[in-house]
Design a protein around this motif. Structure first.
Motif, mmCIF file in Angstrom:
data_model
loop_
_atom_site.group_PDB
_atom_site.id
_atom_site.type_symbol
_atom_site.label_atom_id
_atom_site.label_comp_id
_atom_site.label_asym_id
_atom_site.label_seq_id
_atom_site.Cartn_x
_atom_site.Cartn_y
_atom_site.Cartn_z
ATOM 1 N N HIS A 134 24.114 -9.966 19.999
ATOM 2 C CA HIS A 134 24.362 -8.579 19.371
ATOM 3 C C HIS A 134 24.476 -8.977 18.063
ATOM 4 C CE1 HIS A 134 27.992 -9.750 21.231
ATOM 5 N NE2 HIS A 134 28.648 -8.927 20.389
ATOM 6 N N TRP A 135 24.115 -8.056 17.131
ATOM 7 C CA TRP A 135 24.632 -7.807 15.830
ATOM 8 C C TRP A 135 24.986 -6.392 15.560
ATOM 9 C CZ3 TRP A 135 21.890 -5.515 11.542
ATOM 10 C CH2 TRP A 135 20.475 -5.630 11.882
ATOM 11 N N PHE A 136 25.860 -6.054 14.573
ATOM 12 C CA PHE A 136 26.114 -4.436 14.036
ATOM 13 C C PHE A 136 26.310 -4.164 12.778
ATOM 14 C CE2 PHE A 136 30.478 -4.921 14.696
ATOM 15 C CZ PHE A 136 30.609 -6.002 15.627
ATOM 16 N N GLN A 137 26.190 -2.837 12.420
ATOM 17 C CA GLN A 137 26.523 -2.510 11.105
ATOM 18 C C GLN A 137 26.896 -1.135 10.938
ATOM 19 O OE1 GLN A 137 22.153 -1.627 9.350
ATOM 20 N NE2 GLN A 137 22.846 -3.852 8.384
ATOM 21 N N ALA A 138 27.430 -0.916 9.883
ATOM 22 C CA ALA A 138 27.814 0.534 9.621
ATOM 23 C C ALA A 138 27.188 1.007 8.269
ATOM 24 C CB ALA A 138 29.290 0.248 9.294
ATOM 25 N N ARG A 139 26.763 2.108 8.038
ATOM 26 C CA ARG A 139 26.234 2.685 6.825
ATOM 27 C C ARG A 139 27.303 3.092 5.874
ATOM 28 N NH1 ARG A 139 20.918 2.140 6.811
ATOM 29 N NH2 ARG A 139 21.442 2.476 4.539
ATOM 30 N N ASP A 140 26.793 3.978 5.105
ATOM 31 C CA ASP A 140 28.164 4.372 3.799
ATOM 32 C C ASP A 140 29.455 4.870 4.300
ATOM 33 O OD1 ASP A 140 25.616 4.261 2.314
ATOM 34 O OD2 ASP A 140 25.555 6.293 1.894
ATOM 35 N N GLU A 141 29.539 5.628 5.342
ATOM 36 C CA GLU A 141 30.996 5.936 5.620
ATOM 37 C C GLU A 141 31.716 4.874 6.179
ATOM 38 O OE1 GLU A 141 28.436 6.230 7.723
ATOM 39 O OE2 GLU A 141 28.790 7.129 9.469
ATOM 40 N N GLY A 142 31.160 3.468 6.764
ATOM 41 C CA GLY A 142 32.032 2.537 7.233
ATOM 42 C C GLY A 142 32.329 2.794 8.607
#
Lengths: 180, 180
Positions: free
Chosen positions: B142-150
């Protein structure tokens, strides 16, 4: 036992307290909070509300709620087969928690449930404020209590088998009976 | 590598984000947040901030923080001796999380780190909002990510051995090097 109405009311209150602690839970989770009276039929005195977040063959994560002056009875987590028993870390989220464990009698801020002094044998007091935590080894006896403001805490543990927990009070039945 | 100043700054920001999520942590905990750049030396692009709440021989509980548009690289938790590998449940606390796992390509809301398309092989998108959670079996990539708001999340797992985690990107070094 508790009535369906008591169960519903307790679930609503526990859900509200969890939300006030700013832990986000889903509607579905709020609806499956366990309301546990330990078969003693006086939930407000001896009882606990439990939201299970994770339950696998390896770990358990629960949010526990104690209402105002509610006490979770003295208990321990015994070995089960090859499992040495549940290892558990309690982390206080809101409210002050009064834990009682093996050790020197330092009993000061809590109270004993009336007429049940003999089934609350531990008197060593440990106070947890939000952000504090304590770890219990398998088999380590403990009981705990909230005062007026109630309390919310996490329970992080190896696999939980609640139905096999052991209690000092012989009157306790861990499986909750719900009646209409 | 990251500098001591970057480490300090990232710790402060992560601590603030955790507090804004209304999870109470102690000053001591805030001070021991791990800032992980995976040896790639561009923390803001690929990295994660980790506060370990519980670490025993049986379970681990961590709070993970992703900054704005920060990505945790593709990885998995391999078997270690008699342990089949870490089983992990991620629970979103604040911000929206974009997870990528094995399965049909449904990639839509995330982005691939520039020039690193080959080391982010998973394209099946799962979106977690606060209160949502997902469980990974041992070995499951798996991998994961946040966008602008964290984003802030819990990681509840069987025992973690982070140094033994495996990554698709051969350039990754899990042990963080801190320089003055």
């Amino acid at each position: 036992m508790i009535t369906r109405a008591e169960q519903k009311s307790a679930r609503l209150r526990a859900a509200q307290m969890i939300r006030d602690s700013e832990i986000r839970i889903t509607t579905e989770e709020a609806e499956k909070i366990d309301v546990v009276d330990f078969g003693l039929s006086h939930l407000e005195t001896e009882g606990v509300q439990v939201l299970t977040l994770v339950q696998t063959e390896r770990i358990s994560v629960k949010v526990l709620v104690l209402f105002s002056n509610q006490t979770e009875p003295e208990h321990w987590h015994p070995p089960v087969g090859e499992d040495p028993g549940k290892e558990e870390t309690i982390r206080a989220v809101s409210g002050t928690l009064y834990f009682y464990v093996q050790g020197e009698d330092t009993f000061k801020h809590g109270f004993l449930v009336k007429g049940k002094e003999e089934v609350y044998t531990l008197r060593h007091e440990i106070i947890l404020k939000p952000g504090d935590q304590i770890t219990f080894q398998p088999g380590e006896k403990h009981w705990f209590q909230a005062r007026d403001e109630g309390a919310v805490m996490y329970s992080f543990s190896s696999v939980a088998r609640d139905a096999l927990d052991q209690f000092t009070d012989p009157d306790i039945v861990r499986i909750v009976k719900v009646v209409e």
